[in-house]
Design a protein around this motif. Structure first.
Motif, PDB file in Angstrom:
ATOM      1  N   SER A 197      42.580  27.049  36.735  1.00  0.00           N
ATOM      2  CA  SER A 197      43.170  28.025  37.690  1.00  0.00           C
ATOM      3  C   SER A 197      44.033  29.117  36.585  1.00  0.00           C
ATOM      4  O   SER A 197      44.113  28.640  35.469  1.00  0.00           O
ATOM      5  N   HIS A 198      44.219  30.080  37.191  1.00  0.00           N
ATOM      6  CA  HIS A 198      44.849  31.245  36.305  1.00  0.00           C
ATOM      7  C   HIS A 198      45.853  32.099  37.011  1.00  0.00           C
ATOM      8  O   HIS A 198      45.689  32.324  38.204  1.00  0.00           O
ATOM      9  N   ILE A 199      46.985  32.396  36.520  1.00  0.00           N
ATOM     10  CA  ILE A 199      47.831  33.390  37.046  1.00  0.00           C
ATOM     11  C   ILE A 199      48.087  34.712  36.106  1.00  0.00           C
ATOM     12  O   ILE A 199      48.155  34.372  34.954  1.00  0.00           O
ATOM     13  N   ASP A 200      47.739  35.735  36.597  1.00  0.00           N
ATOM     14  CA  ASP A 200      48.099  36.885  35.971  1.00  0.00           C
ATOM     15  C   ASP A 200      49.364  37.526  36.348  1.00  0.00           C
ATOM     16  O   ASP A 200      49.476  37.759  37.453  1.00  0.00           O
ATOM     17  N   ALA A 266      32.982  35.199  38.018  1.00  0.00           N
ATOM     18  CA  ALA A 266      32.159  34.901  36.464  1.00  0.00           C
ATOM     19  C   ALA A 266      32.385  33.294  36.254  1.00  0.00           C
ATOM     20  O   ALA A 266      31.475  32.727  35.557  1.00  0.00           O
ATOM     21  N   HIS A 267      33.652  32.647  36.396  1.00  0.00           N
ATOM     22  CA  HIS A 267      33.924  31.296  36.143  1.00  0.00           C
ATOM     23  C   HIS A 267      34.555  30.591  37.465  1.00  0.00           C
ATOM     24  O   HIS A 267      34.830  29.343  36.880  1.00  0.00           O
ATOM     25  N   LYS A 268      34.608  30.893  38.408  1.00  0.00           N
ATOM     26  CA  LYS A 268      35.127  29.983  39.402  1.00  0.00           C
ATOM     27  C   LYS A 268      36.560  29.421  38.982  1.00  0.00           C
ATOM     28  O   LYS A 268      36.708  28.506  39.551  1.00  0.00           O
ATOM     29  N   ILE A 269      37.146  30.313  38.590  1.00  0.00           N
ATOM     30  CA  ILE A 269      38.542  29.952  38.036  1.00  0.00           C
ATOM     31  C   ILE A 269      39.478  30.386  39.224  1.00  0.00           C
ATOM     32  O   ILE A 269      39.529  31.719  39.753  1.00  0.00           O
ATOM     33  N   TRP A 270      40.490  29.690  39.746  1.00  0.00           N
ATOM     34  CA  TRP A 270      41.201  29.705  41.140  1.00  0.00           C
ATOM     35  C   TRP A 270      42.423  30.929  40.418  1.00  0.00           C
ATOM     36  O   TRP A 270      43.378  30.260  39.878  1.00  0.00           O
ATOM     37  N   SER A 271      42.039  32.244  40.491  1.00  0.00           N
ATOM     38  CA  SER A 271      42.801  33.140  39.871  1.00  0.00           C
ATOM     39  C   SER A 271      43.639  34.108  40.886  1.00  0.00           C
ATOM     40  O   SER A 271      43.207  34.688  41.843  1.00  0.00           O
ATOM     41  N   TYR A 272      45.039  33.921  40.618  1.00  0.00           N
ATOM     42  CA  TYR A 272      45.765  34.489  41.457  1.00  0.00           C
ATOM     43  C   TYR A 272      46.599  35.698  40.617  1.00  0.00           C
ATOM     44  O   TYR A 272      46.767  35.590  39.271  1.00  0.00           O
ATOM     45  N   THR A 273      47.163  36.841  41.324  1.00  0.00           N
ATOM     46  CA  THR A 273      47.915  37.875  40.508  1.00  0.00           C
ATOM     47  C   THR A 273      49.300  37.638  41.532  1.00  0.00           C
ATOM     48  O   THR A 273      49.341  37.740  42.449  1.00  0.00           O
TER      49      THR A 273
END
Ligand code: 0X9
Ligand code: CA
Ligand code: CA
Ligand code: ZN
Length: 323
Positions: A197-200, A266-273
């Motif tokens: 998972s990722h937060i930008d 591209a990576h199926k990373i749970w990504s939020y802004t």
């Protein structure tokens, strides 16, 4: 440098000094390295926080990125706050300790150091957004229109070099986005992406946004209804903790080539802004809250970040699903 009223913010040199200090204060919890260089040759520094940080352990990995947009200086402070919180409080806070012991947390506090330094170079804010890479008519690519999924597809970016949302001549033409892409690629180990998972972090409007940004549709290629429900559920849970407004990214406006669409597709990373404080403002004033806001507006996200880290082993668990 930062003008008076803003000296609590970290310029690039101060940010690097703070990161070095964290490494020397917590050598058993923190490592630091550069993932490469910006267009103007500044190092893109990254911190890893975990127990046994020099070992690649079998622990869910989480990525936080800040400052894609130059003038969004509060986001650098957000990444620095996350780093301080999960290191300085390790010995005293058992929840922090168990998180750090069971996760590998990557933090890139400034994805766009050239733009951030340019924004403050005269002592008066320039309201600069993009990086500092020359283009055929002007200067700067918008990093958050330069990622390689549906790049330039849908009217959510500009082909004009002078535009604030110039997408660049090709996906990943900006060295800054290319280096983050490369790093994320190195986290595919044995065919499995380790970053879950990722937060930008951005400013401003107090929003929690999830993919896709390129289409108004809730579901699209690579994002089915079950997955959309996970994005929504986690987004709303985090918003209940920090008081932001949760919505799909395209509900704000259509963007193409944004980081969250790429991380997911591209990576199926749970990504939020996350769009931080303030909720609203006139003109560009919202990008420049006084430094007295740094502590309250970064601390405000502590419980949402903790929830996000708690569920990073299996984000679908937020809807009762298994992984
Ligand atoms: O336009 C942007 O890149 C973000 N807003 S900002 O004011 N910080 O520039 C919003 C991006 C929303 N779309 C996606 N996250 N996909
Ligand atoms: Ca570890
Ligand atoms: Ca690992
Ligand atoms: Zn932004």
């Amino acid at each position: 440098d930062f003008p008076s009223g803003y000296t609590g913010y970290h310029n690039y040199a101060e940010m690097v000094a703070e990161l070095n200090q964290t490494v020397s204060d917590h050598p058993n919890l923190v490592t630091m390295r550069s993932i490469g260089k910006s267009y103007q040759n500044r190092d893109l520094w990254m911190i890893k926080i975990s127990d046994n940080p020099t070992s690649d352990e079998a622990e869910p990995e989480v990525l936080f990125t800040c400052n894609q947009h130059a003038r969004e200086h509060l986001t650098v402070e957000m990444c620095l706050h996350i780093i301080k919180r999960y290191t300085d409080n390790y010995a005293s806070d058992s929840a922090v300790k168990s998180t750090v012991d069971s996760r590998e947390i990557w933090v890139i506090p400034s994805v766009n150091p050239d733009g951030a330094e340019y924004d403050i170079a005269t002592g008066s804010f320039r309201a600069w957004r993009k990086n500092r890479q020359p283009n055929s008519t002007s200067t700067g690519t918008d990093p958050n229109r330069n990622w390689g999924y549906q790049w330039g597809c849908c009217g959510g970016s500009s082909s004009s070099g002078s535009s604030e949302t110039y997408r660049g001549p090709s996906a990943f033409s900006a060295p800054e986005t290319a280096r983050v892409r490369d790093f994320v690629g190195t986290r595919v180990v044995g065919g499995v992406q380790q970053i879950k998972s990722h937060i930008d972090w951005h400013t401003f409007s107090e929003l929690i946004l999830w993919p896709y940004g390129y289409t108004y549709n809730d579901t699209a290629a690579g994002l089915d209804a079950t997955q959309a429900n996970v994005f929504q559920t986690m987004g709303r849970r985090m918003a209940s903790l920090n008081g932001y407004t949760p919505q799909q990214a395209s509900d704000l406006y259509i963007t193409d080539g944004s980081v969250d669409d790429w991380m997911w597709a591209a990576h199926k990373i749970w990504s939020y802004t996350f769009e931080m404080y303030p909720a609203s403002a006139s003109g560009t004033s919202g990008f420049y809250p006084r430094d007295t806001q740094i502590a309250p507006q970064t601390t405000r996200n502590d419980t949402a970040v903790q929830l996000f880290l708690d569920y990073s082993d299996c984000v679908p668990r937020i809807t009762g699903r298994t992984c």
